[in-house]
Scaffold this motif. Sequence first.
Motif, PDB file in Angstrom:
ATOM      1  N   GLU A  82       0.829  -1.247  -0.015  1.00  0.00           N
ATOM      2  CA  GLU A  82      -0.020   0.152   0.027  1.00  0.00           C
ATOM      3  C   GLU A  82       0.916   1.183  -0.054  1.00  0.00           C
ATOM      4  O   GLU A  82       1.789   1.317   0.747  1.00  0.00           O
TER       5      GLU A  82
ATOM      6  N   ASN B 221      -4.740   4.459  -2.180  1.00  0.00           N
ATOM      7  CA  ASN B 221      -5.953   5.305  -1.252  1.00  0.00           C
ATOM      8  C   ASN B 221      -6.505   6.353  -2.074  1.00  0.00           C
ATOM      9  O   ASN B 221      -5.918   7.412  -2.630  1.00  0.00           O
TER      10      ASN B 221
ATOM     11  N   GLU C 148      -8.121   1.862  -3.230  1.00  0.00           N
ATOM     12  CA  GLU C 148      -8.927   1.653  -1.950  1.00  0.00           C
ATOM     13  C   GLU C 148      -9.642   2.655  -1.935  1.00  0.00           C
ATOM     14  O   GLU C 148      -9.507   4.105  -1.800  1.00  0.00           O
TER      15      GLU C 148
ATOM     16  N   ASP D  55     -11.663   0.273   2.039  1.00  0.00           N
ATOM     17  CA  ASP D  55     -10.609   0.438   2.928  1.00  0.00           C
ATOM     18  C   ASP D  55     -11.670   0.719   4.477  1.00  0.00           C
ATOM     19  O   ASP D  55     -12.737   1.273   4.387  1.00  0.00           O
TER      20      ASP D  55
ATOM     21  N   LYS E 209     -11.006  -4.268   3.376  1.00  0.00           N
ATOM     22  CA  LYS E 209      -9.937  -4.460   4.281  1.00  0.00           C
ATOM     23  C   LYS E 209     -10.226  -3.878   5.647  1.00  0.00           C
ATOM     24  O   LYS E 209     -10.879  -3.030   5.891  1.00  0.00           O
TER      25      LYS E 209
ATOM     26  N   GLU F  87      -6.233  -5.305   8.477  1.00  0.00           N
ATOM     27  CA  GLU F  87      -5.191  -4.058   8.803  1.00  0.00           C
ATOM     28  C   GLU F  87      -4.727  -4.117  10.041  1.00  0.00           C
ATOM     29  O   GLU F  87      -5.356  -4.227  11.206  1.00  0.00           O
TER      30      GLU F  87
HETATM   31 MN    MN Z   1      -5.616   2.320   3.060  1.00  0.00          MN
END
Ligand code: MN
Length: 254
Positions: free
Chosen positions: A35, A94, A126, A156, A177, A213
């Motif tokens: 990421e 992101n 994401e 996310d 996530k 995460e």
């Molecule tokens: Mn993220």
Amino acid sequence: VKLEVGLRKALQNDELYLLYQPQIDVASSQIVGFEALVRWRHPERGIISPTEFIPLAEETGLIVPIGEWVLRTACKQATGWQHPRRRPVRVAVNLSAKQFKDENLTQIVLSALHDSGLPAELLELELTEGTLMDDARATMVTLEQLRGIGVYLSIDDFGTGYSSMNYLKRFDVRALKIDKSFISGLPADSENAAITRAIIAMAHGLKMAVVAEGVETDAQLQLLEQYGCDMVQGYHLGHPSPPDSVQRMLSSQP
Ligand code: MN
Ligand code: G
Ligand code: G
Ligand code: NA
């Protein structure tokens, strides 16, 4: 106001840079992606966290050029990670709500892929629940375009927003996530353990993969493996790191 002036110049002055945090496949222990996480090296104030400047970038609209820079830089760097005899490595970027609403988004994504040579399926975008739920009609159109390009879409911070199960099914994204707030109390916190198991079961029922995460301990990793979680990310597996350590991590994998 002063920070805003600085942020306007940050791009042209080369003050932004990306760190990359590994995402590990639980079954094989192999790196499946990284990421991208942006940082700002401010000439006077030192390193500024995105939690501070991303909201400012959103308010001022600067998120659009900054986001484009992140996307292009991440795609270029990820192209250099690929190796004919190793498994492909994704890069996750992101996207903020403003970027998702930008009418040029799909063009920017296509252009970043084209200019870097990165295959579309190796770019993960994401999105948060808030971004997706904001305007359901427009969301579906944009999602359809991004799916058409072939990028890997994920939600996310899952569990912290308000997504209806009905929409979740229709969004047809590849992965959820699980937000780190659910993972941090594991294994002791039995309520968060129940939520984590439920999210994994639901995601698998909808044929989505699950990334946990904020995995910080081996006990958390063991529990997540037992629950059938597909991928993990967190300090226990690797901190956000500069590009040269990404290359080292990849070449030292068995
Ligand atoms: Mn993220
Ligand atoms: O890396 P860190 O934990 O400090 O990130 C803090 C927050 O900033 C996270 O919510 C993360 O999603 C967000 N963030 C990091 N990089 C980017 C980026 O390139 N674009 C956007 N929109 N958000 C980012
Ligand atoms: O919102 P998003 O999930 O994109 O934000 C990721 C953020 O979480 C980044 O700021 C990253 O630095 C941070 N982060 C990554 N791994 C861990 C971890 O194991 N523990 C904690 N507390 N934060 C983490
Ligand atoms: Na998150």
